[in-house]
Design a protein around this motif. Structure first.
Motif, PDB file in Angstrom:
ATOM      1  N   ILE A   2       0.864  -1.179   0.000  1.00  9.75           N
ATOM      2  CA  ILE A   2       0.000   0.000   0.000  1.00  9.75           C
ATOM      3  C   ILE A   2       0.901   1.230   0.000  1.00  9.75           C
ATOM      4  O   ILE A   2       1.876   1.299   0.761  1.00  9.75           O
ATOM      5  CB  ILE A   2      -0.925   0.006   1.230  1.00  9.75           C
ATOM      6  N   TYR A   3       0.566   2.186  -0.849  1.00 12.92           N
ATOM      7  CA  TYR A   3       1.357   3.413  -0.965  1.00 12.92           C
ATOM      8  C   TYR A   3       0.447   4.615  -0.735  1.00 12.92           C
ATOM      9  O   TYR A   3      -0.687   4.636  -1.202  1.00 12.92           O
ATOM     10  CB  TYR A   3       2.012   3.534  -2.336  1.00 12.92           C
ATOM     11  N   ASP A   4       0.961   5.608  -0.041  1.00  9.44           N
ATOM     12  CA  ASP A   4       0.223   6.838   0.228  1.00  9.44           C
ATOM     13  C   ASP A   4       0.974   7.986  -0.447  1.00  9.44           C
ATOM     14  O   ASP A   4       2.087   8.324  -0.061  1.00  9.44           O
ATOM     15  CB  ASP A   4       0.137   7.067   1.736  1.00  9.44           C
ATOM     16  N   THR A   5       0.366   8.588  -1.463  1.00 13.48           N
ATOM     17  CA  THR A   5       1.051   9.653  -2.198  1.00 13.48           C
ATOM     18  C   THR A   5       1.181  10.931  -1.377  1.00 13.48           C
ATOM     19  O   THR A   5       1.999  11.782  -1.700  1.00 13.48           O
ATOM     20  CB  THR A   5       0.325   9.969  -3.523  1.00 13.48           C
ATOM     21  N   LYS A   6       0.381  11.057  -0.337  1.00 16.69           N
ATOM     22  CA  LYS A   6       0.573  12.178   0.588  1.00 16.69           C
ATOM     23  C   LYS A   6       1.935  12.036   1.275  1.00 16.69           C
ATOM     24  O   LYS A   6       2.714  12.980   1.363  1.00 16.69           O
ATOM     25  CB  LYS A   6      -0.556  12.177   1.617  1.00 16.69           C
TER      26      LYS A   6
END
Length: 525
Positions: free
Chosen positions: A198-202
């Motif tokens: 899972i990646y969070d661009t924030k």
């Protein structure tokens, strides 16, 4: 100067859900990664969502997810093309949904969404139905939203969100199973649900790209601008290229074409609203005499960066000559990783190194009736989930108006109310632009664009894309408001997966899943 493009977003509702099912499933299965975004009916207590204890914060989000619903889901499938360097084929879907159970919808959310083009008549007439919590009846079979989420899990693709903690909690409760009571159990479940990561661009924008701001619109347009500049300067390096499917016949009637026109270079004084520039929202909303235009804000930030470099160079020179430079620092915002901002879920102010707090203007003068924590949550809500902060509806309106600019950069900088006629004309123009500007599908596309651009910058030459080579420093790290460290999506040795999750995994992968997990557990004893 950024390049122009038109993004086709496929509108999905109950009358074409089954027809588009094969295309959606194929897009998910063949994607290299999938970006998601949601619109929600509310979030409940904003203060509880910013609790100091992360466990308490999780409980507050769970309460919101159990009592409220997802009104719209957007997902963008990015498929990296093998024979074209740094090129992705993109398919974007915007699903209008209708929870079949009773749920709370906050008046501020209704007002906010209607002002930005959300059609509640369409939602109640044509929304794709779904039930929350554990599977009921034939939910685990057939063509429905819960099975679409199962297809997402079976695809084993990296999941990309922007400030995504709230999104993940709502997705779990609405399309998967009853939420576990403890955060550790929740993260353990997520680690098995999305093994590709899972990646969070924030988080990526703050700590990998290190932009001056990280709210969704700013991050997207800054990536787009930097990519265009890089392409103009160095045609041989890594650059992001996108391609879109061409839809013909009756399928074209389902497509909403979102224009992303080139941002022009703006001349003259840069009358930027410092609060909107830093946080992605402004308490004065459309009444603010300063510009909320993101293109102008980015230009302003880049000008400040140039000035900073010149001052550092001059300072080093004076230092070497034994001189002292008494010139004061320019008034500009600090890196956004030290600020709060405006997107999905609570946003952050790092206590140790933040800019002027939300209770002060840029020049340090107090602002009446402002609380930094409340405004942090407002920002998250505005950009991501369509939930308006009760005390700052006008701020939400302003951000959504600016989101329209992302999709059609034909809005000139608002002038400081020179005449009443000009003001009325400008206000009328902005009102017209608000309709239809906020879409979960397009927000998902912007999220995917940020991720693919960042991945292109850090790409390991000669290696195929995989969970380890996308953004290794951002893998399974989710942005947390007010915290200097992210939430890690891992299964700790002290937490167990929930029973509801294990039952669901048996449906996704067959009975072999539980037995394989049990055997692994025995092997570690």
């Amino acid at each position: 100067m950024t390049s122009s493009m038109i993004v086709p977003v496929i509108d999905v509702q109950n009358d074409n859900f089954k027809e588009l099912w094969p295309a959606m499933v194929l897009a998910i299965k063949t994607a290299s990664f999938i970006a998601l975004d949601t619109e929600l009916s509310g979030l409940g207590s904003r203060k509880a969502l910013l609790a100091e204890c992360i466990e308490d914060r999780y409980k507050a989000i769970c309460n919101a997810a159990r009592t409220r619903s997802i009104l719209s889901l957007g997902f963008a499938c990015f498929k990296k093309l093998e024979n074209k360097d740094d090129t992705y084929l993109v398919q974007v879907y915007n699903l209008t949904l209708l929870c079949s159970e009773e749920y709370v919808i906050e008046p501020q959310s209704v007002q906010f969404l209607v002002q930005h083009g959300f059609d509640f008549n369409k939602q109640y007439a044509e929304g794709v139905p779904y039930l929350k919590g554990n599977d009921k009846g034939g939910d685990s079979h057939g063509i429905n939203m819960r099975m679409l989420f199962v297809e997402l899990l079976r695809a084993r693709k990296p999941l990309v969100l922007h400030n995504g903690l709230i999104d993940m909690v709502f997705l779990y409760q609405c399309f998967y199973a009853h939420l576990p009571e403890k955060l550790g159990t929740f993260t353990a479940d997520l680690s098995q649900m999305f093994p590709a990561g899972i990646y969070d661009t924030k988080y990526a924008t703050e700590y990998e790209l290190r932009f001056a701001a990280s709210y969704l619109e700013y991050a997207y347009k800054k990536c787009k601008l930097d990519n265009s500049k890089s392409l103009e300067v160095d045609g041989n390096g890594h650059h992001l290229f996108l391609e879109f499917c061409k839809y013909s016949g009756h399928l074209s009637s389902y497509v909403d074409f979102r224009p992303c026109l080139a941002g022009s270079s703006l001349e003259g004084p840069l009358n930027v609203c410092q609060r909107f520039s830093a946080y992605g929202w402004c308490p004065n909303g459309s009444q603010c005499p300063l510009s909320h235009d993101t293109d102008l804000i980015i230009q302003h930030d880049e000008k400040n960066q140039v000035e900073k470099k010149k001052k550092r160079k001059r300072k080093r020179k004076n230092s070497s000559q034994g001189n002292v430079d008494f010139e004061g620092a320019s008034e500009n915002k600090q890196a956004h990783m030290e600020l709060e901002d405006g997107e999905q879920g609570p946003d952050q102010v790092i206590p140790d190194s933040k800019p002027p707090p939300a209770t002060e203007q840029v020049d340090g003068t107090p602002v009446q009736g402002s609380e930094s924590s409340e405004k942090m949550i407002t920002e998250k809500v505005e950009e991501g989930n369509g939930v308006a902060e009760p005390q700052a509806v006008s701020a939400d309106e302003e951000i959504k108006t600016d989101k329209e600019k992302v999709e059609g950069n034909d809005v000139s900088e608002p002038q400081p109310l020179a005449t009443s006629d000009a003001a009325k004309k400008e206000k009328s123009k902005r009102k017209k632009l608000e309709g239809g500007s906020h879409r979960a599908g397009f927000d998902a596309f912007m999220t995917g664009y940020i991720f693919s651009y960042a991945a292109t910058l850090t790409e390991r030459v000669g290696e195929p894309p995989c969970s380890e080579s996308w953004l290794p420093e951002c893998l399974n790290k989710v942005y947390l408001s007010g915290k200097s460290v992210p939430m890690h999506i891992v299964k700790s040795t002290f937490s167990k997966s929930s029973k509801a999750h294990m039952h669901k995994m048996d449906i996704v992968w067959g009975k072999s899943f539980s037995s394989s997990v049990a055997s692994k557990a025995e092997g570690t004893v």
